[in-house]
Motif scaffolding. Structure first.
Motif: not given
Length: 305
Positions: A13-20, A22-29, A31-37
């Motif tokens: 959902l964070a990726v959906v909001r940020e459309r990114s 990387t942006g989702a990772g920043a919001v959720l604190h 890493t980009q890799q963790a969000v992708s996983t």
């Protein structure tokens, strides 16, 4: 399909909001890799592709659009549920004011208070003494107490109750009475004995029950002297001025050398109950009933369910 992990759903959902990612990772604190996983694991759990990565961010598939539309509601519902659960737990902290007539409850009241405080973090059980059922009732209706232990019946006094112990009924006779050496009595044996009456009960219904009035054959119970307190009954009985019909546990708690406590084989037993008002904390009352019944060994009858 395995269960959806809420952590993975939140990342999606964070990726959906940020459309990114990387942006989702920043919001959720994260890493980009963790969000992708998280997103890949969510896709595997559902067996679908949720988004595609492009040079300008991410695009949602039809399945991704559907999950985005409903997923936010799921996360919000879970968050609200968690708040309600914490609020329910918090409502059990504070102080529970429990009235105890020492003659009725001193055998278990302290144990109950200790067990309940250990079982419910942050709870303090305050035990309050009262000399009579009338005083217990006053403390409840005036809002100075949350619950009390009282023998039934109470009469129509606007209280809820749950039985926590059942006690045999005994006749208390003078040690010099002709029946004092009997191991057991019947109501017929004491039909002519005036019954001493402590002025402590909450209703005429309660007084009739304690007197066993009328008797099984329909005759009225013979009335003896009225005394201010329960302890005064023993003085009157000891002087031979009548008998007192009482719950058996009082023998242990109110020893007296000049009287005898003799079981009545055909008399209805006393029910000791936890009694509470509409304003008492329901969750704590439920827990309290369970703990008291465990300590007293009381088993609920089918007609009480």
């Amino acid at each position: 399909m395995s269960d959806i992990d809420l952590r993975h759903l939140r990342s999606f959902l964070a990726v959906v909001r940020e459309r990114s990612i990387t942006g989702a990772g920043a919001v959720l604190h994260l890493t980009q890799q963790a969000v992708s996983t998280h997103v890949r694991q969510l896709e595997r759990a559902l067996g679908v592709v949720l988004l595609v990565r492009t040079s300008r961010g991410v695009l949602l598939t039809a399945a991704g659009e559907e999950l985005a539309a409903g997923g936010a509601t799921v996360v919000e519902d879970v968050a609200r549920l968690a708040e309600r659960v914490r609020a329910a737990a918090g409502a059990q902290s504070g102080t529970l004011r429990l009235v105890c007539c020492p003659a009725a409850t001193s055998l278990f009241a302290v144990d109950v208070a200790d067990v309940l405080e250990k079982a419910v973090p942050g709870l303090r059980v305050r035990l309050m003494g009262a000399d009579t059922p009338k005083r217990e009732h006053e403390l409840l209706v005036d809002g100075h107490a949350d619950a009390a232990f009282m023998w039934l019946p109470l009469g129509d006094v606007g209280l809820h109750h749950a039985v926590v112990r059942r006690d045999a009924r005994v006749a208390v006779l003078s040690a010099g009475h002709p029946l004092a050496d009997r191991p057991e009595l019947s109501l017929a044996d004491i039909a002519g004995e005036p019954v001493v009456r402590p002025d402590v009960l909450t209703s005429p219904e309660a007084e009739r029950f304690w007197l066993v009035d009328p008797r099984p054959d329909g005759t009225p119970a013979p009335l003896g002297p009225v005394v201010p307190l329960v302890a005064d009954c023993l003085l009157e009985v000891g002087r031979g001025r009548g008998t007192w019909l009482a719950p058996q546990p009082l023998e242990t708690l109110m020893p007296a050398p000049h009287v005898r406590w003799i079981p009545i084989a055909d008399a209805e037993r006393f029910d000791l109950a936890l009694v509470w008002t509409d304003h008492a904390p329901e969750a704590l009352i439920t827990r309290l009933i369970a703990e008291v019944r465990t300590i007293t060994g009381y088993e609920q009858r089918a007609d009480e369910a």
